[in-house]
Design a protein around this motif. Structure first.
Motif, mmCIF file in Angstrom:
data_model
loop_
_atom_site.group_PDB
_atom_site.id
_atom_site.type_symbol
_atom_site.label_atom_id
_atom_site.label_comp_id
_atom_site.label_asym_id
_atom_site.label_seq_id
_atom_site.Cartn_x
_atom_site.Cartn_y
_atom_site.Cartn_z
ATOM 1 N N GLU A 84 -1.419 13.810 26.639
ATOM 2 C CA GLU A 84 -0.495 13.384 25.581
ATOM 3 C C GLU A 84 -0.707 14.056 24.225
ATOM 4 N N ALA A 85 -1.961 14.141 23.756
ATOM 5 C CA ALA A 85 -2.183 14.688 22.415
ATOM 6 C C ALA A 85 -1.683 16.132 22.348
ATOM 7 N N GLN A 87 0.603 17.395 24.414
ATOM 8 C CA GLN A 87 2.063 17.331 24.567
ATOM 9 C C GLN A 87 2.724 17.130 23.208
ATOM 10 N N ALA A 88 2.096 16.293 22.363
ATOM 11 C CA ALA A 88 2.661 16.013 21.039
ATOM 12 C C ALA A 88 2.693 17.264 20.169
ATOM 13 N N ARG A 92 3.813 21.618 26.515
ATOM 14 C CA ARG A 92 4.758 21.936 27.595
ATOM 15 C C ARG A 92 5.343 23.332 27.386
ATOM 16 N N GLN B 381 0.574 6.592 20.292
ATOM 17 C CA GLN B 381 -0.072 6.034 21.475
ATOM 18 C C GLN B 381 -1.537 5.786 21.139
ATOM 19 N N PRO B 385 -3.948 7.225 27.799
ATOM 20 C CA PRO B 385 -2.726 7.286 28.602
ATOM 21 C C PRO B 385 -2.252 5.934 29.134
ATOM 22 N N TYR B 389 3.138 2.922 23.721
ATOM 23 C CA TYR B 389 3.674 3.733 22.627
ATOM 24 C C TYR B 389 4.173 2.771 21.558
ATOM 25 N N VAL B 417 -2.864 8.886 19.070
ATOM 26 C CA VAL B 417 -2.100 10.120 19.267
ATOM 27 C C VAL B 417 -0.719 9.952 18.640
ATOM 28 N N VAL B 418 -0.427 10.813 17.680
ATOM 29 C CA VAL B 418 0.815 10.702 16.916
ATOM 30 C C VAL B 418 1.868 11.672 17.462
ATOM 31 N N PHE B 419 3.090 11.161 17.586
ATOM 32 C CA PHE B 419 4.238 11.972 18.014
ATOM 33 C C PHE B 419 5.266 11.975 16.889
ATOM 34 N N GLN B 428 7.802 10.870 28.143
ATOM 35 C CA GLN B 428 6.435 10.349 28.074
ATOM 36 C C GLN B 428 6.232 9.212 29.075
#
Lengths: 150, 516
Positions: A84-85, A87-88, A92, B381, B385, B389, B417-419, B428
């Motif tokens: 995830e980190a 991906q942010a 990808r 998040q 995993p 969120y 974890v920042v989006f 996600q």
């Protein structure tokens, strides 16, 4: 990265280094991968014999863990973090770029789920070395630097 | 006299060029005829400043940030060995707000000391806590840990003192301390920073745990994705052993304790305590049924304390400063400090050790400086995993185990974890299921099969195929996984999925055509 072909004597020496303790199987397999790059059928047979385990047990452990490949890898192993980190931060897109650019090269490209370098995302690991803040340009530089070293 | 220069030997710093910087500094010093003493310290945790080089000038460590090997000649020209002005100069390290405004209880030696130098460790209170523990006696040690309110920092948050008490009370000739260093959650790296920056501190924590419960052997289960950590930690164990801090009759205390370091092999679920024990026994990392609890029947069937790296390392200062002091940090039932890790799309990523109760907003905005992209925060998040969120509207939630449970989220191991607003959350949610399918140990059906079905259902929703029916199906699947899975892998994968359904449902429509 250069690796040796499988050698029964060397394998036996590695097993002896761990006193042939069956509970050290995962650690022994790591030592095999470090030496021979992958786990072949002969290795499974020999480990079963020397650790007094069934071949099914050894095969089970080998196939369970991502780290124990059962095919010879390419000259270089490139792992791109797809957790995830990263991906942010566009992992990808980096993966897509790498896939397109490494086509035809003798490189094993695979995903990895977290290298613990999440404050320097996206992160990759090339032949066991971690790199952070990897843009497409930096990815090219890293790959080019491997070429120079052979 | 040689000028002391610090260049971290820590994964993140090295991943952005610290080794090259160290080589360049050594070369430039030689060329310029300057005598230097190059120290490879750990990281302070201000990862966004790495490589962060320090120079000791008049008892002050002057910091230079984001140094590249190519900058080194210019730094020498600017007289950086004497604290000279340069655009990368931040002044003294102990005046940097990011660092000084933290509550450094567990990580206080990280960055400060030379990790593998046992004299340096001793000079910074190293092994004092162990000596104090021996003086206090096992029961008093466990009482102090109970008083501190310390809860397991791996994610589950179980009270450490109660776990230790259980193992101490269980009969068994052989007991074990198993340190879980399989830090697999994305967005987390605090275990790694500790093991690379203060490995002897972890060893000391394990010694204290062993002394308290009557265990003579410790195991560290380290993930294989951390090769540099492995090298540092194995040397630290050897160093401690050769200096008589591990082995039989440690420093004449009559207490025997030794540690064996094991590598994981790329399996996420091996971070679950019973899967980790299986892996430590050389087997497939398949989750065990509980009960029996590891405290009763753990490694090789013996009573075992399974604790995370940070939990064990936090104990040293609980001995030094007292359980009450630790409990004075934090709020309600979340006592003490947690090493939060700012990751993903964040401007100032790194490690921030603070008392519980700080809000997500304070961490992300005040420490983190917002997103790296400069765009608005869309979701955060927390806890890896398996964590929900959290939408931007809930950033004022305090970091506290119970407050997070209330909003359907979890603090976990403290990874944040920042989006930004370019993230598609349906993607996600799909990844949460996909990751579970890849990493499931396969023992229980809801996790093994449910995760694959989850990916398919989400794909149908994204494709616009009977979206409402599939929505209901996905909710039902989440219920099944949550209620019927054996461990947190299948049981909590629904958390991020549900949070996306709840807060970002519109993203299922806009994900059409998005790459998976």
């Amino acid at each position: 990265m250069t690796h040796e072909p499988y050698d029964k004597q060397i394998a036996s020496d590695i097993v002896a280094r761990f006193d042939a303790r069956p509970e050290m199987l995962v650690q022994i397999l790591h030592a095999f991968v470090a030496r021979f790059a992958w786990i072949c059928e002969d290795a499974i047979r020999q480990l079963a014999l020397e650790l007094n385990l069934s071949r099914a047990e050894v095969h089970g452990v080998v196939s369970y863990y991502h780290d124990f490949r059962t095919e010879a890898p390419g000259k270089h192993i490139v792992k791109i973090c797809e957790a995830e980190a990263c991906q942010a931060m566009g992992s990808r897109k980096l993966s897509a770029y790498a896939t397109a650019n490494l086509d035809g090269e003798d490189v094993t490209l695979e995903p990895v789920y977290c290298l613990g370098n999440c404050a320097c995302s996206p992160a990759i690991m090339v032949d066991g070395k971690t790199y952070g803040r990897v843009s497409n340009e930096r990815f090219d530089e890293i790959m080019a630097s491997l070429g120079e070293c052979g | 006299m040689a000028t002391r220069v610090y260049v971290p030997r820590e994964t993140a710093a090295v991943s952005v060029g610290a080794d090259d910087v160290a080589i360049a500094i050594a070369r430039c010093a030689k060329e310029n005829g300057e005598a230097i003493e190059l120290v490879r310290n750990g990281s302070w945790g201000a990862t966004w400043l790495e490589p962060l080089v320090e120079v000791l000038v008049d008892d002050k460590r002057i910091a230079y940030c984001n140094v590249a090997a190519g900058d080194v000649p210019a730094l020498f020209d600017a007289g950086f060995l004497h604290g000279g002005e340069h655009k990368s100069c931040l002044g003294a390290i102990n005046e940097i707000p990011y660092l000084i405004n933290q509550d450094r209880w567990t990580f206080w030696r990280c960055g400060l000391i030379e990790p593998l130098n046992i004299d340096d460790f001793r000079a910074h209170q190293g092994f004092n806590a162990f000596e104090k523990a021996v003086e206090m006696g096992a029961e008093a040690v466990i009482e102090a840990v109970k008083t501190s309110g310390l809860r397991g920092r791996g994610g589950a948050g179980f009270p450490a003192g109660i776990k230790w008490q259980t193992v101490a009370d269980t009969d068994g000739e052989q007991k074990y301390i198993a340190c879980n260093a399989d830090e697999g959650d994305s967005g987390t790296f605090s275990d790694r920073i500790l093991m690379e920056g203060d490995p002897l501190g972890l060893i000391e924590g394990m010694m204290i745990a062993g002394f308290a419960v009557g265990a003579t052997r410790g195991y560290i289960y380290l993930r294989s994705e951390y090769p540099l950590t492995h090298s540092i930690l194995s040397r630290a164990i050897e160093t401690a052993r050769s200096a008589g801090w591990l082995g039989d009759d440690i420093q004449g205390s009559g207490f025997d304790f030794d540690i064996e370091l094991h590598l994981g092999a790329g399996s996420y679920v091996c971070g679950e305590e019973t899967a980790m024990l299986e892996s430590l026994e050389g087997k497939q990392g398949i989750v065990r049924y509980k009960p029996p609890l590891p405290a009763h029947e753990g490694l090789f069937g013996k009573p075992t304390v399974v604790n995370n790296v940070v939990t064990l390392a936090s104990v040293a200062n609980i001995m030094n400063l007292g359980g009450q002091k630790y409990a004075s940090f934090g709020v309600d039932r979340s006592k003490g400090t947690l090493a939060f890790q700012l990751a993903g799309n964040i401007k100032r990523g790194g490690l921030v050790e603070k008392g519980f109760g700080i809000t997500l907003r304070e961490l992300i905005e005040d420490w983190g400086g917002g997103t790296a992209s400069g765009r608005p925060v869309k979701a955060v998040q927390v806890g890896g995993p398996l964590g929900a969120y959290i939408p931007a509207e809930q950033l004022d939630t305090p970091l506290d185990y119970e407050a997070f449970i209330e909003i359907g989220a979890m603090v976990g191991h403290g990874g944040i974890v920042v989006f930004d607003d370019t993230a598609n959350m349906a993607q996600q949610a799909r990844f949460a299921m996909e990751f579970c399918a890849i990493e499931s140990c396969g023992k229980c059906t809801p996790c093994r099969i449910g995760s694959t079905r989850g990916v398919e259902v989400i794909d149908r929703m994204v494709a616009g195929d009977a979206r409402e029916d599939n929505y209901d199906l996905l909710v039902e699947l989440c219920d099944t996984m949550e209620d019927a899975s054996l461990c947190a892998m299948g049981g909590m994968t629904p958390f991020p999925v549900r949070s996306v359904l709840k807060y970002f449902a519109e993203d299922f429509a806009s994900a059409v055509g998005a790459d998976k």
